[in-house]
Design a protein around this motif. Sequence first.
Motif, PDB file in Angstrom:
ATOM      1  N   LEU A  22       0.819  -1.210   0.000  1.00  7.60           N
ATOM      2  CA  LEU A  22       0.000   0.000   0.000  1.00  7.60           C
ATOM      3  C   LEU A  22       0.852   1.259   0.000  1.00  7.60           C
ATOM      4  N   LEU A  23       1.892   1.266   0.819  1.00 10.41           N
ATOM      5  CA  LEU A  23       2.724   2.462   0.945  1.00 10.41           C
ATOM      6  C   LEU A  23       3.400   2.806  -0.376  1.00 10.41           C
ATOM      7  N   GLY A  24       3.971   1.795  -1.041  1.00  6.18           N
ATOM      8  CA  GLY A  24       4.684   2.053  -2.286  1.00  6.18           C
ATOM      9  C   GLY A  24       3.793   2.615  -3.380  1.00  6.18           C
ATOM     10  N   VAL A  25       2.556   2.087  -3.478  1.00  6.33           N
ATOM     11  CA  VAL A  25       1.642   2.537  -4.526  1.00  6.33           C
ATOM     12  C   VAL A  25       1.029   3.889  -4.170  1.00  6.33           C
ATOM     13  N   GLY A  26       0.704   4.072  -2.899  1.00  3.73           N
ATOM     14  CA  GLY A  26       0.037   5.304  -2.494  1.00  3.73           C
ATOM     15  C   GLY A  26       0.955   6.483  -2.225  1.00  3.73           C
ATOM     16  N   TRP A  27       2.249   6.239  -2.019  1.00  5.08           N
ATOM     17  CA  TRP A  27       3.159   7.300  -1.592  1.00  5.08           C
ATOM     18  C   TRP A  27       3.261   8.488  -2.566  1.00  5.08           C
ATOM     19  N   PRO A  28       3.272   8.281  -3.889  1.00  2.00           N
ATOM     20  CA  PRO A  28       3.331   9.450  -4.788  1.00  2.00           C
ATOM     21  C   PRO A  28       2.221  10.472  -4.528  1.00  2.00           C
ATOM     22  N   GLU A  29       1.065  10.006  -4.038  1.00  2.00           N
ATOM     23  CA  GLU A  29      -0.012  10.932  -3.671  1.00  2.00           C
ATOM     24  C   GLU A  29       0.118  11.388  -2.216  1.00  2.00           C
ATOM     25  N   MET A  30       0.661  10.535  -1.386  1.00  2.00           N
ATOM     26  CA  MET A  30       0.699  10.806   0.046  1.00  2.00           C
ATOM     27  C   MET A  30       1.672  11.915   0.420  1.00  2.00           C
ATOM     28  N   TYR A  31       2.906  11.852  -0.137  1.00  2.00           N
ATOM     29  CA  TYR A  31       3.942  12.761   0.370  1.00  2.00           C
ATOM     30  C   TYR A  31       3.637  14.222   0.082  1.00  2.00           C
ATOM     31  N   SER A  32       2.999  14.502  -1.053  1.00  2.00           N
ATOM     32  CA  SER A  32       2.658  15.895  -1.350  1.00  2.00           C
ATOM     33  C   SER A  32       1.552  16.403  -0.431  1.00  2.00           C
ATOM     34  N   GLU A  33       0.579  15.531  -0.141  1.00  2.00           N
ATOM     35  CA  GLU A  33      -0.510  15.930   0.751  1.00  2.00           C
ATOM     36  C   GLU A  33      -0.017  16.100   2.182  1.00  2.00           C
ATOM     37  N   LEU A  34       0.964  15.290   2.584  1.00  2.00           N
ATOM     38  CA  LEU A  34       1.498  15.347   3.943  1.00  2.00           C
ATOM     39  C   LEU A  34       2.632  16.362   4.081  1.00  2.00           C
ATOM     40  N   HIS A  35       3.039  16.973   2.948  1.00  2.00           N
ATOM     41  CA  HIS A  35       4.049  18.034   2.937  1.00  2.00           C
ATOM     42  C   HIS A  35       5.413  17.554   3.462  1.00  2.00           C
ATOM     43  N   VAL A  36       5.848  16.414   2.935  1.00  2.00           N
ATOM     44  CA  VAL A  36       7.164  15.885   3.281  1.00  2.00           C
ATOM     45  C   VAL A  36       7.894  15.514   1.992  1.00  2.00           C
ATOM     46  N   PRO A  37       9.230  15.390   2.036  1.00  2.00           N
ATOM     47  CA  PRO A  37       9.972  14.979   0.838  1.00  2.00           C
ATOM     48  C   PRO A  37       9.594  13.564   0.408  1.00  2.00           C
ATOM     49  N   GLN A  38       9.780  13.285  -0.858  1.00  2.00           N
ATOM     50  CA  GLN A  38       9.463  11.961  -1.388  1.00  2.00           C
ATOM     51  C   GLN A  38      10.276  10.872  -0.708  1.00  2.00           C
ATOM     52  N   SER A  39      11.506  11.200  -0.302  1.00  2.00           N
ATOM     53  CA  SER A  39      12.400  10.225   0.316  1.00  2.00           C
ATOM     54  C   SER A  39      11.907   9.731   1.673  1.00  2.00           C
ATOM     55  N   PHE A  40      10.928  10.399   2.278  1.00  2.00           N
ATOM     56  CA  PHE A  40      10.451  10.023   3.610  1.00  2.00           C
ATOM     57  C   PHE A  40       9.689   8.699   3.604  1.00  2.00           C
ATOM     58  N   ALA A  41       9.406   8.170   2.424  1.00  2.00           N
ATOM     59  CA  ALA A  41       8.805   6.831   2.361  1.00  2.00           C
ATOM     60  C   ALA A  41       9.717   5.815   3.038  1.00  2.00           C
ATOM     61  N   GLY A  42      11.028   6.006   2.885  1.00  2.00           N
ATOM     62  CA  GLY A  42      11.987   5.110   3.522  1.00  2.00           C
ATOM     63  C   GLY A  42      11.907   5.167   5.033  1.00  2.00           C
ATOM     64  N   VAL A  43      11.616   6.346   5.583  1.00  2.98           N
ATOM     65  CA  VAL A  43      11.501   6.496   7.032  1.00  2.98           C
ATOM     66  C   VAL A  43      10.296   5.701   7.545  1.00  2.98           C
ATOM     67  N   VAL A  44       9.188   5.789   6.827  1.00  6.49           N
ATOM     68  CA  VAL A  44       7.993   5.039   7.219  1.00  6.49           C
ATOM     69  C   VAL A  44       8.258   3.538   7.104  1.00  6.49           C
ATOM     70  N   SER A  45       8.872   3.123   6.014  1.00  5.23           N
ATOM     71  CA  SER A  45       9.147   1.709   5.783  1.00  5.23           C
ATOM     72  C   SER A  45      10.057   1.134   6.864  1.00  5.23           C
ATOM     73  N   ILE A  46      11.093   1.869   7.231  1.00  2.00           N
ATOM     74  CA  ILE A  46      12.018   1.392   8.261  1.00  2.00           C
ATOM     75  C   ILE A  46      11.321   1.310   9.610  1.00  2.00           C
ATOM     76  N   THR A  47      10.442   2.279   9.912  1.00  2.00           N
ATOM     77  CA  THR A  47       9.692   2.253  11.175  1.00  2.00           C
ATOM     78  C   THR A  47       8.827   1.001  11.269  1.00  2.00           C
ATOM     79  N   ILE A  48       8.144   0.678  10.170  1.00  2.00           N
ATOM     80  CA  ILE A  48       7.337  -0.544  10.139  1.00  2.00           C
ATOM     81  C   ILE A  48       8.219  -1.775  10.345  1.00  2.00           C
ATOM     82  N   SER A  49       9.356  -1.799   9.667  1.00  2.00           N
ATOM     83  CA  SER A  49      10.260  -2.951   9.758  1.00  2.00           C
ATOM     84  C   SER A  49      10.825  -3.110  11.163  1.00  2.00           C
ATOM     85  N   LEU A  50      11.175  -2.013  11.814  1.00  2.00           N
ATOM     86  CA  LEU A  50      11.716  -2.088  13.169  1.00  2.00           C
ATOM     87  C   LEU A  50      10.670  -2.640  14.144  1.00  2.00           C
TER      88      LEU A  50
END
Length: 395
Positions: A22-50
């Motif tokens: 879900l995150l990978g497919v939805g992120w192109p729409e998510m990051y602009s709405e959440l006002h964060v850099p595109q690279s922050f997907a990695g931060v979310v992914s690592i948090t889930i993994s931890l």
Amino acid sequence: MATLFLMIIYLTFISLGLPDALLGVGWPEMYSELHVPQSFAGVVSITISLGTIASSFFSGKFIRRFGTGKLTAISVLSTAVALLGFYFAPSFLWVMLAAIPLGLGAGAVDAGLNDYVARHYQAHHMNWLHSFWGVGALTSPLIMGQVLAHGSSWRVGYLIVAIIQFLLVAILFLTLPMWRSREMRPLKVTPKTTEPDMKLVQLLQLKKVRLALYAFFLYIGVEATMGLWTSSYLISVKGIASDKAAIGVSIFFGFIMFGRLLSGFMSMMLSNRQLIQVGQLLILLGSVFVWLSASYAFLLFGISLIGFGCAPIYPAMLHETPQRFGQKIAQEIMGVQMAFSYTGSVVLPPLFGFLVPIVGMRSLPLFLLFYALMMWLASERLVKKIDQEKIRKKD
């Protein structure tokens, strides 16, 4: 009732795979709405993994305290609430907070069900279980894709998957008596063991445990590195168009799912050890094809071989856990194996990305070859160690 119970386990594993893409497919729409850099997907992914790593490490203790059924129901509830948190998230901080229970719940479900199936069912069920995970992992991108294609918010995609999870939670809580009755039954596999109770630190001091953890770490390194970097490799090194490169990634995951379905039948003829060896050989051959091939067709063939090779390895290694280490410590080791697997997915793909400016993207197949060779070495040394222990016990 036995068939119904098994289907509930399979459905639960579909639900485990649903949030993964879900995150990978939805992120192109998510990051602009959440006002964060595109690279922050990695931060979310690592948090889930931890979160997943943490809950996997301690899953053995939780299973002994609550039982597999109750732990599974509570964990799926945790993921459902987390997905609902994504839907309502007013800011990136709330997304990060929701990522924590999503990871914790997924890790507990994964370790708990793998341990349960390894102890109570034959090898073909373990392969089919992980094939059902692939069904979930392939379904969620379709859900999010359709939501976005119809002009709806990415939040709707998370809401739909959350509703599916809540429905499963209701089923799991209603069937808790079935779980309890089955957990009290004698195990169908693995003879009685005289292994003493051992703490986690003591387990990690055992050479055969460390070898198993190396193998899990490296296997996930192959799978996660392929999933993350295949498209970039095909585009930048082989000159493949981006849409065709995406097909290559889909083929990789599709062959893992199809391969696990087929491995369920193959496990009735081959041992877990043989399935692992065949899978490792296919990964090595596929990596060579990807490295040397210039045509699109041969590249896809190589990618298919790698995916098909990945298919039986993980389920077979998990199913071997009680046979390798004994029932008494299998639950503890299962959780630790899962944790090391997730650690491999966190460490090895970013490691390759960090080294790309130095070694170049064209070295991807060489990294895969190295990971696969090290995995084969760890697996064979583990088998040799276990065989030596069996000989000593007979003497």
